[in-house]
Design an enzyme around this catalytic site. Sequence first.
Site, PDB file in Angstrom:
ATOM      1  N   ASN A 193      33.290  -0.099 -25.799  1.00  0.00           N
ATOM      2  CA  ASN A 193      34.237  -0.389 -24.915  1.00  0.00           C
ATOM      3  C   ASN A 193      34.468  -1.893 -24.617  1.00  0.00           C
ATOM      4  OD1 ASN A 193      36.702   0.459 -22.996  1.00  0.00           O
ATOM      5  ND2 ASN A 193      35.391  -0.707 -21.829  1.00  0.00           N
ATOM      6  N   GLU A 194      35.483  -2.625 -25.234  1.00  0.00           N
ATOM      7  CA  GLU A 194      35.861  -4.002 -24.835  1.00  0.00           C
ATOM      8  C   GLU A 194      34.844  -4.943 -25.081  1.00  0.00           C
ATOM      9  OE1 GLU A 194      37.257  -3.475 -20.951  1.00  0.00           O
ATOM     10  OE2 GLU A 194      39.171  -2.528 -21.469  1.00  0.00           O
ATOM     11  N   GLU A 235      43.795   2.209 -23.689  1.00  0.00           N
ATOM     12  CA  GLU A 235      43.536   2.212 -22.225  1.00  0.00           C
ATOM     13  C   GLU A 235      44.709   1.424 -21.857  1.00  0.00           C
ATOM     14  OE1 GLU A 235      39.769   1.097 -20.617  1.00  0.00           O
ATOM     15  OE2 GLU A 235      40.702  -0.051 -19.045  1.00  0.00           O
ATOM     16  N   THR A 262      32.145   0.159 -13.835  1.00  0.00           N
ATOM     17  CA  THR A 262      33.249  -0.572 -13.066  1.00  0.00           C
ATOM     18  C   THR A 262      33.280   0.040 -11.496  1.00  0.00           C
ATOM     19  OG1 THR A 262      35.052  -0.422 -14.821  1.00  0.00           O
ATOM     20  CG2 THR A 262      35.804  -0.485 -12.510  1.00  0.00           C
ATOM     21  N   TRP A 276      30.600   2.685 -22.772  1.00  0.00           N
ATOM     22  CA  TRP A 276      30.471   1.550 -22.160  1.00  0.00           C
ATOM     23  C   TRP A 276      29.192   0.866 -22.487  1.00  0.00           C
ATOM     24  CZ3 TRP A 276      34.690   4.990 -21.591  1.00  0.00           C
ATOM     25  CH2 TRP A 276      35.681   4.482 -20.917  1.00  0.00           C
TER      26      TRP A 276
END
Length: 822
Positions: free
Chosen positions: A210-211, A295, A117, A159
């Site tokens: 993550n995601e 989150e 990010t 991530w």
Amino acid sequence: MHGPLRVLGVPGRTLRKAAVAAAFLLSSAFAAVPAAAPAAAAAAPAPASTAITVDGHATGRVFDGVGAISGGGGNSRLLVDYPEPQRSQILDYLFKPGYGASLQTLKIEIGGDTNTTDGAEASYQHTKGTVDCDQGYEWWLAEQAKARNPAIKIYALAWGAPGWVGVNDPANPSPGQPYFWSQDMISYLMGWFGCAAQHHLPIDYVGGWNENGYNAAWYEDFKSALVANGHAGTKVVAADSYDWSLATDMAKDPALNSAIDIVGMHYPCGYLGAMSSCSSTPTAVGLNKPLWASENGSQDATTGAAPVARALNRDYLDAKLTSYINWPVVAAVYPNLQFSSDGLSLAQQPWSGNYSVGKTTWSIAQTTQFTQPGWQYLDSAGGYLGGNRNNGSYVSLKSPNNSDYSSIIETMDATAAQTATFTVTGGLSTGTVHVWATDLNSSDPADYFVHQQDLTPVNGSYSLTLQPGYVYSVTTTTGQGKGTATPPPAAPLSLPYSDTFEKPATTSSPKYFSDMNGAFQTVGCGGGRTGTCLRQMAPASPLRWTSESDNAPYTIMGDGSWVNYTVSADTMFEQPGSTEVLGRVNQQSHNNNGLNAYHLQLSSTGAWQIVKSDLAWNFTTLAAGTVTAPGLNTWHTLALTMQGPTLTAAIDGQTVGSATDYSFTSGMAGLGVTGYQTDQFDNFTLTPGAPGGSSFTGQVPSGLTGKCLDDSGDSAADGSQAILWTCDPTDPAQTWTWNNGQLQHDGKCLDVIGQGTTAGTLVDQWTCNGGANQQWTPQPDGTLKGAQSGLCLDDPGASTTDGTQLEIWTCNGGTNQRWTLP
């Protein structure tokens, strides 16, 4: 966080700017974003009273705590470089019980050398089999959190991963590329647990990827590996994604259901919205496992306080979620990055020690300082005031001793005062009740987290008046408190500046350097040089979480207000490729999908070039040439001088070329490698340029497409309005000169009327007099900050109407505050 869904926040908006905020989000969001709650209907009149019975015999789910995330990525980077006592003060406001946010869970990223990010987190194993348990700063942060609150829970999640993971896995759909759902990744995570043990950090919770969905067989194997390696007590959270499809599959698959201990959902109350309505599914609730907002947030440290206050209650009321994890924990990142104001506090100037405690800190403290994980929700003592969501919400929890209790009430959307009448029964304490409150409508920190009053129940009952826009905590517990530490004022990082990388920093990263991709670590120098140098450690492109078109490793540092200076560094090639120094680094686009900066690049073949990059990673060559090939394992010096629009390149002390470019007038500095080579740097130096020579002339385009700064009527008279107008390169009213912090037209200066310092003060032209109201500082996000007011040059309401007079307004990074200097 979800890469494609991350959009630039628009903090600090007011009603007059609501339209542009909505338009911006609509243009930036993607279909996969969880739908925000529909706009609330007009608020109903507040009821005279809401009766709340707090019954110790009532049932409800067990509360798992409130936490925040360090990672996803780089958001805590600058905190470790803060001086004392400011560093400890910030940490206390985050983790110390009875002082600030009093966080109960810290979720940390398992680094993978890739941008996640606003930066890249370092891997503990850049190359397979080479383990270094001291990489990065997450261990340090977790240790600091544990030192302040030994009961805090540690939650870990990946991530990305280093480039060797899963390359040869038989199930890899892209052989030769890294693959997450592999045995390599399970082994990598087990090794990370070994590092955690070296740091004396028990890991309470761990996730997958993550995601990025889930792989049922992988989770089953991962659970077995945890048990086999002595980590049976660590609970598995999944899928850390945006929907509840995992819960549906768990209900059908006993083996998968057994492998997952907690179902974690991201943004169950919507993304970048008011968080007024939250959701789960009957199937998820029916699993009888903890459901978490694993989150949430992604909101400005101040303006996000109200949405967080809603979500802390409504997660449970609407969806039976028992934990709220805020992204991120702190905005300890440079302000040119996309989410630079998100978190509980802001810590962006380690050199000055300046920081600010966000209002969200106190919004969270109203829950965390009055409850603990293991407390139980009392379902019959929770709901919406007067049965209307617009009046606010309340939840109640009791302690395991079945005596203490706390009720947390928020009135974010209420329009009038109302009354809550409490009746306590079922064995709970009927003793003194302490009332604490935070006025989230106030901008005065003295109104946050205030011990308002004590109440003595009569026959187990008492009443409380609730004002609009508040969070209240009603409790029988004691021990709450509000920290009193205050920061020093902000100050620029002055030049000259240098770093030989010889002085050890708190971590393996040198002071102030923030990695955007790859991993830059201090090591023993190569090439026959003694001492310590900086080396890019990732030898192969990692398993990525972001999708930028150029993911070359680079690291940035410094002050975005730097204008004229020289950045230089020694460099040594370990493999064929190119290294670079970066200058005037300013705005970075979402998830590192571009960067406004100048680069001086040198190849191991001897080719050099001055390159300009933009926010879509388009590269423009401004000058190029060839020198004698430096080859491998020898040291050479790169230097890029930026003096006004003139960019000059020097290699080994000899000027090799120059270019003229007007794109970027200020920004930070950095170092980079144009591919994943393990090259080295030394003797990083920043030398100030001449104070003159920074005079540029041309148009000043707005961030709003097709609009420019304009002098009304092309007048040279004092008081002529500074307005917005459709860009016309032939219009002399749009010709401005940027001269050492002043914007001048026809010899007059852009001026804040009457030396005003309040938002909404209009801007005109006036005889240049050197006043602070005529001085403007370019910011890394493209805004122009007034030196006197600290407010930014602003187009009111993001109007596109020709003739709109400009003003100053609270800086928020919106497109209507961005200007491209000539």
